[in-house]
Scaffold this motif. Sequence first.
Motif, PDB file in Angstrom:
ATOM      1  N   GLN A 135      -8.552 -31.689  16.747  1.00  0.00           N
ATOM      2  CA  GLN A 135      -8.468 -33.096  17.158  1.00  0.00           C
ATOM      3  C   GLN A 135      -9.601 -33.496  18.077  1.00  0.00           C
ATOM      4  O   GLN A 135     -10.094 -34.630  18.001  1.00  0.00           O
ATOM      5  CB  GLN A 135      -7.123 -33.384  17.803  1.00  0.00           C
ATOM      6  CG  GLN A 135      -6.501 -32.222  18.534  1.00  0.00           C
ATOM      7  CD  GLN A 135      -5.325 -32.667  19.337  1.00  0.00           C
ATOM      8  OE1 GLN A 135      -5.430 -33.520  20.196  1.00  0.00           O
ATOM      9  NE2 GLN A 135      -4.175 -32.076  19.049  1.00  0.00           N
TER      10      GLN A 135
ATOM     11  N   LEU B 154      -8.041 -35.766   9.451  1.00  0.00           N
ATOM     12  CA  LEU B 154      -7.454 -34.858  10.426  1.00  0.00           C
ATOM     13  C   LEU B 154      -5.993 -34.628  10.069  1.00  0.00           C
ATOM     14  O   LEU B 154      -5.292 -35.560   9.689  1.00  0.00           O
ATOM     15  CB  LEU B 154      -7.567 -35.486  11.821  1.00  0.00           C
ATOM     16  CG  LEU B 154      -6.981 -34.729  13.008  1.00  0.00           C
ATOM     17  CD1 LEU B 154      -7.730 -33.430  13.224  1.00  0.00           C
ATOM     18  CD2 LEU B 154      -7.043 -35.589  14.257  1.00  0.00           C
TER      19      LEU B 154
ATOM     20  N   LEU C  83      -1.956 -36.048  18.141  1.00  0.00           N
ATOM     21  CA  LEU C  83      -3.219 -36.196  18.859  1.00  0.00           C
ATOM     22  C   LEU C  83      -2.964 -36.216  20.356  1.00  0.00           C
ATOM     23  O   LEU C  83      -2.467 -37.186  20.891  1.00  0.00           O
ATOM     24  CB  LEU C  83      -3.867 -37.507  18.421  1.00  0.00           C
ATOM     25  CG  LEU C  83      -5.370 -37.447  18.246  1.00  0.00           C
ATOM     26  CD1 LEU C  83      -5.725 -36.548  17.073  1.00  0.00           C
ATOM     27  CD2 LEU C  83      -5.934 -38.826  18.036  1.00  0.00           C
TER      28      LEU C  83
END
Lengths: 275, 355
Positions: free
Chosen positions: B194, B35, B234
Amino acid sequence: MAARLNIHTIAMWLLPALFLAVYLAPLLGVFGWSVSRPEPGAENYVRMLTDADALNIMLRTARVCILVTLTSVLLAYLLAYHWVFGSPARKLFMELCIFIPFWISVLIRAFGWVVILRNKGILNETLLSIGAIAEPLTLVRTEFSVILGMVHFLVPFAVFPIASVMRQIDSRVLLASRGMGASPGFTFWNVFLPLTVPGILASVIIVFVFALGFFITPAILGGGKIVMIAEYIYIQMFQTSNWGFGAALSIGVLAVVAAMAGLLFKVIRPERLVK
Amino acid sequence: MSQIAASSICKSYGDFKALHDVSMEISKGEFLTFLGPSGSGKTTFLMILAGFTEQTSGQLMKDGRDISTMAAEERNFGMVFQGYALFPHMTVWQNVDYPLRVRKMGSAERKQKVGRIIETVGLAEHAHKKPSQLSGGQQQRVALARSLVFQPDVLLLDEPLSALDRNLREQMQSELKRVHEETGTTFVFVTHDQGEALAMSDKIAIFNKGRLMQLATPDRIYNAPDSRFVAEFLGQINIFPVASPGMDGGLLRGNLDGTTLSAANPGHHVNGTASIAVRPEHMTLSAERPADQANVLPARVIQTTYQGSHSDLVLQTPQGHSISASTHSANGALPSVGSDLWVGWSPENSIVIAD
C-alpha cells in the motif's frame, strides 16, 4: 576410535580399488596388447589409419553415427516438446512412448524390424498387395535398416536431457517475447531454441557415444553386410584372432568417446540437466 | 477520452470466479495502480489487459477500438514481469534490442533507440553483460528499458519491485516515477504494497475477491474510502459501529454506547446501519474532557509504541472498544500506560461507512 577410523578408511578406498581392479587394469591390458601383439611397436595403430578396410568401416561408422544422432535428436526434440508442454492426455501418451521401449530388449526390437523390413516382411507384402511396388524393396541389410533400428533404440535416451532443459525454461520469458510482439516462430528461433541448446548438445553427445558402441542392432539389421566398428572389433578379436589390432581399434574408439565425454562435462555441465 | 476502457470484464476458471464484472477507464499518461491482497484478481485483470489471459466475458477498448480478442502480440503494450523475465542468453543490449528486431527496424535506428533508453535507465556501462551478472535492481532497469524502448501505448508492470530490498525499492519507486514523467507513457502497476501505491500513483484501483472496490486518487482512497474493506485495507483505521444513524443538519449522527458521534459529508446515502471511522492520526488526546470537540470518548492507555517522528497508542473505552491513535513527537511527552484520557476528533475527519 582407531578401529572406526580404519573401517572408514577401508570403505573410502573400496570404490577406487574396485575401479582399479575391474576397469583400469583390464583397460591397461588392452592397451598393452595394442602395442605388443603380434610384436612390440605402433604397427597396429599405423594399420588402423592406413588399412582400406578399417578406414572404410570407420568412415561408415562415422556416417551412420552422425545420421543416427541427427535423426534421433530431432525426433527427441519434438517428443520432448510435446511431453513437456502438451495437454495431460498427450503427456501421458508421450510418457508411454518414451518409457515402453525401455522394457523391450534390444534384441527383440532389432528382430522386430527384420520382421517388418525383410523381403517377405510386413512392409513389402503390404506394398506389393496394394500395388505400390512391383518388386520387394531391399530394406534389410542396408545402412537404412541399421540407422532405423538404431534411431528407434536411441530416441528415448535423447529425450531426457532435452526435456529437462525445456522444463527449466521460465514460461514468463516466452510470454515476454509474445508481449513485445514476436510471432511464435520468431520466439522459437530467438528465445526457445537458444535456451535449449545445452540439452541438444547433451543429447547429441549421449546418442553419438552410444551409437559408436552399437553392436547387436547393426549386426542383426546389417546382417554382416553393414559392419560397424564394434562388430569389426569383435571380428578381429574372436574370428581372426588379431588381438593386437582389435585392441588398437578399441583404444581408438575409447579415445573418441573420452573426448566427447570431456566435451560434455566441460561445455554443458551435465549436473545442470538433472536439476 | 480514455485510452483504455474495460467494461464488465469477467473471468471464471470453472466454478471459481476470478473477476466479477470489472469496469474501468484509464486515461492516457496516467499512473494507475492495482492494489489488493493476493488472490484479489488484480494480476488476472492485468493479464487480461495484456492479452495473455482471455476474459470470459466483457469488452476491452483501446482508443475507441475493440481489442477484446486481439492477440497479445498485436496490442503494442509493454510489460514488466514479476522476476523480470529477461532473456538469460542475451546481453543487456540484446535484450533491449529484441522488441526492435521483432519490429524489423533498421539497425541505425535500433542502435540509437537502444543506446538512448539504456542511458535513461543508467545502464550504459553494463550494456554488454548478461542478466545473471547484474544485481536485482539493474535487472529491473533492463526489464523497464526493454518494455519501453518500442514506445508502447501502455506499460503494464506486475509487482516489479517485490523482489527488491527496502532501500532499493524506494530508489526504484522514484526512478519509475521519473521514467513515467519523462516518457509520458500510461503506466498500469500491480502491487500488494500500500505504501508503494500511495507514493507512486495518480489513481489507485482497489481489488478484493475479484471485484473492483474503488478507483480514485490516493487521497480519496485514503480519506474517503467508500467501503469497509477499502478503509481497513489502506492504513490503520478505527471503525465505530453506530446505532440508529440519521441525518441532522448536514451531519450524520449515530450512537455509540450512549455517546453521540457525528460525521460531516457522509457522501453516500445511509440507511439501516452505518459505521463512523477515523484515522489514528486524526485523534487528539487530552487529560481533561475537551469542550470544543464534537466527538469525544473516554479511554485508558493500554500500550504505547515510540516510532521516532510519532508514537502509536492503543487505548480502550470503558465499554471495551479498542482505539488506535498516533501523536506527533512534537506534541510533547507520551501519556503513560494505564492513564485515563479523552480521545476526540472532528466531524470533518470522520468517514462514514455504510455496512
